[in-house]
Design a protein around this motif. Structure first.
Motif, mmCIF file in Angstrom:
data_model
loop_
_atom_site.group_PDB
_atom_site.id
_atom_site.type_symbol
_atom_site.label_atom_id
_atom_site.label_comp_id
_atom_site.label_asym_id
_atom_site.label_seq_id
_atom_site.Cartn_x
_atom_site.Cartn_y
_atom_site.Cartn_z
ATOM 1 N N GLN A 43 0.821 -1.214 0.000
ATOM 2 C CA GLN A 43 0.000 0.000 0.000
ATOM 3 C C GLN A 43 0.852 1.260 0.000
ATOM 4 O O GLN A 43 0.488 2.253 -0.610
ATOM 5 N N TYR A 44 1.973 1.228 0.690
ATOM 6 C CA TYR A 44 2.863 2.387 0.739
ATOM 7 C C TYR A 44 3.749 2.482 -0.500
ATOM 8 O O TYR A 44 4.517 3.411 -0.642
ATOM 9 N N GLY A 45 3.664 1.476 -1.367
ATOM 10 C CA GLY A 45 4.486 1.483 -2.573
ATOM 11 C C GLY A 45 5.949 1.156 -2.310
ATOM 12 O O GLY A 45 6.815 1.523 -3.089
ATOM 13 N N LEU A 46 6.213 0.431 -1.215
ATOM 14 C CA LEU A 46 7.582 0.114 -0.844
ATOM 15 C C LEU A 46 8.070 -1.192 -1.453
ATOM 16 O O LEU A 46 9.261 -1.473 -1.434
ATOM 17 N N VAL A 47 7.146 -2.003 -1.965
ATOM 18 C CA VAL A 47 7.506 -3.234 -2.667
ATOM 19 C C VAL A 47 6.703 -3.319 -3.953
ATOM 20 O O VAL A 47 5.581 -2.827 -4.032
ATOM 21 N N ASN A 48 7.305 -3.968 -4.955
ATOM 22 C CA ASN A 48 6.570 -4.220 -6.189
ATOM 23 C C ASN A 48 5.923 -5.602 -6.100
ATOM 24 O O ASN A 48 6.052 -6.299 -5.084
#
Length: 64
Positions: A43-48
């Protein structure tokens, strides 16, 4: 923090090269560790997507 959560954070930093600063951002809700934590990272865009799958695979291996 429990030992599994600590090992998960080590995996995220070592294998997926997620910076500690990013993990600290996602760690605001420690109750999410370890089961909901992958989705928070997503959700935070820290992993693809590939990294998210790796995290779930790691959890499958280490939470049995």
């Amino acid at each position: 923090m429990n030992p599994t959560a600590t090992r998960l954070l080590d995996f995220l930093q070592r294998d997926l090269e997620i910076p500690p600063e990013s993990l600290n951002l996602a760690l605001k809700d420690e109750q999410a560790m370890p089961h909901h934590f992958p989705m928070i990272l997503w959700q935070y865009g820290l992993v693809n997507k590939e990294q998210l799958e790796s995290v779930f695979d790691w959890l499958d291996e280490h939470l049995l």
